[in-house]
Design a protein around this motif. Structure first.
Motif, mmCIF file in Angstrom:
data_model
loop_
_atom_site.group_PDB
_atom_site.id
_atom_site.type_symbol
_atom_site.label_atom_id
_atom_site.label_comp_id
_atom_site.label_asym_id
_atom_site.label_seq_id
_atom_site.Cartn_x
_atom_site.Cartn_y
_atom_site.Cartn_z
ATOM 1 N N LYS A 295 0.825 -1.205 0.000
ATOM 2 C CA LYS A 295 0.000 0.000 0.000
ATOM 3 C C LYS A 295 0.860 1.255 0.000
ATOM 4 O O LYS A 295 0.467 2.294 -0.525
ATOM 5 C CB LYS A 295 -0.932 -0.002 1.221
ATOM 6 C CG LYS A 295 -2.064 -1.017 1.150
ATOM 7 C CD LYS A 295 -3.055 -0.652 0.060
ATOM 8 C CE LYS A 295 -4.267 -1.557 0.097
ATOM 9 N NZ LYS A 295 -5.215 -1.254 -0.998
ATOM 10 N N ALA A 296 2.057 1.174 0.597
ATOM 11 C CA ALA A 296 2.972 2.309 0.598
ATOM 12 C C ALA A 296 3.538 2.586 -0.786
ATOM 13 O O ALA A 296 4.188 3.606 -0.999
ATOM 14 C CB ALA A 296 4.112 2.072 1.591
ATOM 15 N N SER A 297 3.300 1.674 -1.739
ATOM 16 C CA SER A 297 3.698 1.882 -3.139
ATOM 17 C C SER A 297 2.570 2.523 -3.936
ATOM 18 O O SER A 297 2.609 2.540 -5.156
ATOM 19 C CB SER A 297 4.079 0.549 -3.785
ATOM 20 O OG SER A 297 5.008 -0.163 -3.023
ATOM 21 N N ASN A 752 0.803 12.726 -2.801
ATOM 22 C CA ASN A 752 1.649 11.770 -2.077
ATOM 23 C C ASN A 752 2.778 12.462 -1.323
ATOM 24 O O ASN A 752 3.526 11.823 -0.595
ATOM 25 C CB ASN A 752 2.204 10.704 -3.023
ATOM 26 C CG ASN A 752 3.135 11.288 -4.078
ATOM 27 O OD1 ASN A 752 3.271 12.501 -4.217
ATOM 28 N ND2 ASN A 752 3.773 10.416 -4.839
ATOM 29 N N LYS A 753 2.919 13.786 -1.507
ATOM 30 C CA LYS A 753 3.921 14.551 -0.759
ATOM 31 C C LYS A 753 3.323 15.169 0.509
ATOM 32 O O LYS A 753 4.043 15.728 1.321
ATOM 33 C CB LYS A 753 4.485 15.675 -1.646
ATOM 34 C CG LYS A 753 5.021 15.224 -2.996
ATOM 35 C CD LYS A 753 6.247 14.358 -2.862
ATOM 36 C CE LYS A 753 6.953 14.150 -4.189
ATOM 37 N NZ LYS A 753 6.135 13.510 -5.223
ATOM 38 N N ILE A 754 1.986 15.097 0.645
ATOM 39 C CA ILE A 754 1.308 15.723 1.779
ATOM 40 C C ILE A 754 0.865 14.626 2.740
ATOM 41 O O ILE A 754 0.046 13.772 2.366
ATOM 42 C CB ILE A 754 0.091 16.535 1.307
ATOM 43 C CG1 ILE A 754 0.532 17.542 0.227
ATOM 44 C CG2 ILE A 754 -0.581 17.238 2.469
ATOM 45 C CD1 ILE A 754 -0.619 18.248 -0.444
ATOM 46 N N PRO A 755 1.403 14.589 3.964
ATOM 47 C CA PRO A 755 1.147 13.452 4.864
ATOM 48 C C PRO A 755 -0.320 13.103 5.035
ATOM 49 O O PRO A 755 -0.696 11.938 4.955
ATOM 50 C CB PRO A 755 1.776 13.932 6.179
ATOM 51 C CG PRO A 755 2.868 14.867 5.760
ATOM 52 C CD PRO A 755 2.339 15.567 4.541
ATOM 53 N N LEU A 756 -1.197 14.097 5.260
ATOM 54 C CA LEU A 756 -2.600 13.794 5.506
ATOM 55 C C LEU A 756 -3.226 13.093 4.303
ATOM 56 O O LEU A 756 -3.876 12.056 4.440
ATOM 57 C CB LEU A 756 -3.372 15.084 5.818
ATOM 58 C CG LEU A 756 -4.896 14.912 5.944
ATOM 59 C CD1 LEU A 756 -5.240 13.974 7.097
ATOM 60 C CD2 LEU A 756 -5.566 16.275 6.136
ATOM 61 N N ASN A 759 -1.866 9.508 3.433
ATOM 62 C CA ASN A 759 -2.302 8.471 4.366
ATOM 63 C C ASN A 759 -3.720 8.002 4.064
ATOM 64 O O ASN A 759 -4.039 6.824 4.216
ATOM 65 C CB ASN A 759 -2.214 8.974 5.807
ATOM 66 C CG ASN A 759 -0.772 9.101 6.291
ATOM 67 O OD1 ASN A 759 0.126 8.463 5.751
ATOM 68 N ND2 ASN A 759 -0.557 9.936 7.297
ATOM 69 N N ILE A 760 -4.584 8.926 3.639
ATOM 70 C CA ILE A 760 -5.966 8.546 3.331
ATOM 71 C C ILE A 760 -6.147 8.262 1.847
ATOM 72 O O ILE A 760 -7.237 7.900 1.411
ATOM 73 C CB ILE A 760 -6.953 9.634 3.801
ATOM 74 C CG1 ILE A 760 -6.633 10.978 3.139
ATOM 75 C CG2 ILE A 760 -6.917 9.766 5.312
ATOM 76 C CD1 ILE A 760 -7.574 12.105 3.549
ATOM 77 N N ASN A 761 -5.056 8.453 1.053
ATOM 78 C CA ASN A 761 -5.041 8.068 -0.361
ATOM 79 C C ASN A 761 -6.050 8.861 -1.206
ATOM 80 O O ASN A 761 -6.699 8.315 -2.091
ATOM 81 C CB ASN A 761 -5.301 6.567 -0.524
ATOM 82 C CG ASN A 761 -4.347 5.940 -1.522
ATOM 83 O OD1 ASN A 761 -3.316 6.514 -1.850
ATOM 84 N ND2 ASN A 761 -4.688 4.767 -2.004
#
Length: 821
Positions: A295-297, A752-756, A759-761
């Motif tokens: 999922k981190a990909s 994908n550069k913004i943490p929030l 994380n919620i994709n």
């Protein structure tokens, strides 16, 4: 055909009689099986692959051979045998690579030796990518998907696989295919399915696409829909920007030094692999790899995917892929599934001679009888032995398939399926099956049955569909359907009834004809820009009667036909006796004194309702998708699209005086639409149109050029409508107009550069819609928003510009799969 089959079976059986069977097990030093390990006859690409229990077999003619057992991450083992006519048992036990570390002078900040190896591999990447311009090979494909656990109920309904097995662990899918794969770079390839089978489904064709995942490509597409941006290869041109590398050591095979490199993504939530890649020293080619996506990909649909590949020498300069195995795993909504999809490549020909017309628009051809091969044929030809659970699954499901054809069983299935379900009755429609007669009866849901508008007041609209398949083959297109409907308005007391008969057919290309007639209620814009449910909510609760209706006695004929090469024809005739309707009620639950219902005609373009009139209208059109590819089944051909735009030209003629017709006009429309895959850059989609009236001697408002507007929270179809435009504000009968819809799906780029957001994709989407009809009819709207909310939703902020000035702002919400809400 029978003679050819008998000859083939005779050759197979005769060869098997003279050949000896070599079989055994491949394990590691601790006795653990090595799943899908490879066995090769040294000096050739002939060989086989072990199954998930480590068992293998192959047939060899009498002679002396050296067999080589290989598995990624292990030292290969060679054994020489002399084959006679007797069967031989030959086991292999492989040891982990004992990696040799190069002498490295350690300095603070010194570069890992892996980087120099990777740089060399990157330099050689284009050479190996294009080394084999043409080749042909045979591929064995075996795919299986199993459940580890599943919920007892899903959406309130009992989960029943109709196999009589209530255990949590079960085989969901099992398929085998033998295919011939032919490639002529840069763009031409063809797959021919020679034999295929699916456990428990004798009429289906299984997995038939032997994709070679080439890590010599910069951007790698793994399957479909796992990530629309693709994934970045560890040896891509810009890989050093995305990956870190660690040198793990080297091992030697046949005098070649092979370096083992650990691949580490620099950042999470980028489309990147992790794992190991083995590179040969000196020529810098891929020897083998073990890579993983999670999922981190930024992977969609599944939780993880492991990829293993092994390459072998074809000659001194050319290596070819021998095995490729994918291991997916997914946990979703209580379902826990895992699987393996193995491809074994053999019989390579790197200088094939293709006939001039061998490569055509057929991408995948499945031969007649390919799914009818007997069990002994498969036993003689499959390179990977079946596991015990696979043998059991074939036996059980083949027996179940026969039992499922029994009339008593079909009756019991019908009784179970035909029990009413609350969600279906309310939202999707209730189906009633009669499997023995290949019939389905559908009753429309309550959300379509009860409605409210200012013309009819509260109304009931009872409707459904009868469908009958005309052939016993499930995939056959031949079918008829009948759709009756009755509608009654409690305020205007009008009773309407209509029906449609449709015949679908086409052994090769799809065709359909339909005939309909009766008396019904329509929106002035026949494209129905606001759904019946949405109009009910807006009218009943908020006193906004956006939909404008008329009534008509009508008769229609419509046809569509695919003729091949991406060309489709469509057209039809219709006659309407159009009757204007007026508001008959002002009731609303809100009863807001400050708001009044508008008249039942488009007040933006009319000062009074139209007069009753008749219209006889004909239309014809052609759609062309250049470069269309097809899957050719024994009984039909299926269009799978193209990378080029779709062009559509249509012409509509209102015929004056025929059957008393009052209309007299001619109009045309030309559309271009496309979806461009920009890989890491996302996906860009557009739909552009131009058209107008060639003649407009007598044009009723119903026949104007209408644009699909929207004045509610729910979005309209994004590439076919406007999110803030009043429904009839720009309707016209101009000689020329232009319309355009554009949107770019970033598919994780930037977010994908913004943490929030990563994380919620959530994915960023931006775009614009525009109309030009004349200097007084110019409208543009731009929007930006996020999609992939809870996997199904999308929200947009939209700004509308009328003649260059900001005229409106709104928020729109879309739900995937629900169309217009």
């Amino acid at each position: 055909m029978r003679i050819l089959t008998l000859i083939t079976l005779f050759i197979v059986c005769n060869t098997s009689l003279r050949a000896a069977r070599i079989s055994g097990k491949i394990t590691d030093e601790n006795g653990q099986v090595l799943v899908y390990a490879s066995i090769l006859v040294k000096g050739t690409t002939q060989g086989t692959t072990a199954n998930k229990e480590g068992d293998y077999f192959l047939h060899l003619q009498p002679g002396t051979y050296t067999l080589v057992a290989q598995y990624v991450g292990y030292n290969r083992q060679e054994k020489t045998i002399t084959v006679t006519t007797d069967n031989i048992t030959l086991d292999f036990q492989l040891s982990l690579h004992q990696l040799n570390l190069k002498e490295v002078i350690v300095r603070p900040g010194a570069e890992d030796p892996a980087y120099e190896i990777i740089r060399n591999a990157i330099k050689k990447r284009p050479y190996y990518l294009n080394q084999l311009n043409n080749f042909q090979c045979e591929v064995y494909i075996k795919g299986q998907l199993q459940l580890r656990a599943y919920p007892k109920k899903f959406l309130g309904e009992k989960v029943d696989f109709e196999d009589g097995d209530t255990s949590q662990r079960k085989m969901l899918f099992l398929s085998e295919t033998i295919a011939r794969y032919s490639v002529e770079k840069p763009r031409r390839n063809k797959i021919e399915v020679l034999s295929t089978k699916v456990s428990g489904k004798s009429d289906e064709f299984g997995l038939s696409t032997p994709q070679i995942i080439s890590f010599y490509e910069n951007n790698i597409q793994v399957g479909r829909n796992l990530n629309p941006r693709g994934f970045i290869s560890p040896i891509a041109s810009g890989a050093l920007y995305y990956y870190r590398y660690q040198y793990e050591g080297s091992f030697t095979e046949d005098g070649r030094e092979i370096s083992r490199i650990r691949v580490i993504p620099k950042r999470r939530y980028e489309p990147l692999f992790s794992g190991y890649i083995n590179i040969t020293e000196g020529d810098w080619r891929i020897h083998s790899l073990q890579l993983r996506l999670t999922k981190a990909s930024q992977m969609e649909l599944i939780d993880s995917l492991n990829i293993e590949q092994l390459y072998v020498p074809y000659n001194n300069d050319v290596w070819v892929i021998k095995t490729q195995v994918l291991y997916p795993a997914v946990k979703v909504l209580g379902f826990d599934a895992f699987g393996s999809f193995v491809n074994v490549y053999s019989q390579f020909n790197i200088e094939p001679s293709f006939t001039p017309k061998f490569f055509n628009n057929t991408y995948l051809k499945i031969y007649e009888g390919s799914n009818k091969k007997p069990a002994d044929f498969w036993d003689s030809i499959r390179p990977v032995p079946l596991q015990a659970e696979e043998i059991a699954d074939y036996h059980r499901k083949d027996s179940l398939e026969k039992a499922h054809k029994d009339p008593h069983y079909l009756d019991s299935i019908d009784r179970r399926r035909n029990q009413p379900h609350l969600f279906a009755v309310l939202a999707t429609g209730q189906n009633f099956y009669r499997e023995k007669k290949r019939e389905i009866y559908t009753i429309n849901p309550l959300l379509q049955t009860v409605a409210y508008n200012t013309v009819e007041g509260w109304l009931v609209s009872f409707g459904g569909r009868y469908l009958k398949r005309l052939d016993t083959i499930p995939a056959s297109r031949r079918a008829i359907s009948i759709e009756p409907a009755v509608r009654y308005g409690f305020s205007n007391h009008h009773l309407n009834a209509a029906g449609t008969f449709t015949y679908r057919h086409g052994r090769k290309y799809f065709s359909s004809i339909s005939i309909s007639g009766g008396k019904w209620v329509y929106q002035v814009n026949n494209a129905n820009p606001i759904s019946q449910f949405s109009n009910t909510i807006r009218s009943w609760l908020f006193e906004r009667n956006y939909a404008k209706f008329y009534e008509a006695w009508y008769a229609r004929f419509h046809f569509s036909k695919d003729v091949g090469n991406g060309i489709s024809l469509f057209g039809g005739l219709k006659y309407e006796d159009r009757i204007p309707l007026e508001n008959t009620t002002t009731y609303s639950l809100g009863d807001r004194k400050s708001i009044e219902f508008t008249p039942n005609y488009p007040i933006e373009i009319m000062s009074e309702n139209f007069k009753r009139h008749q219209a006889f209208i004909g239309n014809f059109g052609v759609s062309w998708l250049p470069g269309t590819k097809y899957i050719e089944y024994p009984e039909r051909i299926m269009n799978i699209g193209s990378k080029y735009p779709t062009f559509t030209l249509s012409f509509t003629q209102g015929v004056h005086n025929l059957l008393g017709s009052d209309v007299d006009y001619a109009k045309w429309r030309f559309d271009v639409s496309e979806s461009l895959n920009l890989k890491l850059g996302g996906n860009f989609r557009y739909n552009m149109s131009i058209g107008g009236f060639l003649r407009r001697d007598s044009v009723a408002v119903i026949d104007y050029t209408h644009f699909n507007g929207n004045q509610i929270l729910a979005s309209v179809e994004y590439l076919h409508g406007f999110q803030l435009l009043p429904y009839y504000k720009y309707s016209n009968k101009n000689r020329l107009y232009a319309e355009g819809h554009f949107e770019h799906h970033f598919n994780g780029l930037l977010t994908n550069k913004i943490p929030l957001f990563r994380n919620i994709n959530w994915y960023l989407v931006m775009g614009a819609n525009a109309i030009y009809a004349d200097s007084d009819k110019e409208y543009v709207e731009v929007f930006a928003g996020f999609e992939n909310l809870l996997k199904i939703a999308r929200v947009d902020l939209v700004w509308g510009f009328d003649k260059g000035r900001v005229s409106t702002f709104g928020v729109r919400l879309g739900i995937r799969g629900f169309g217009k809400l």
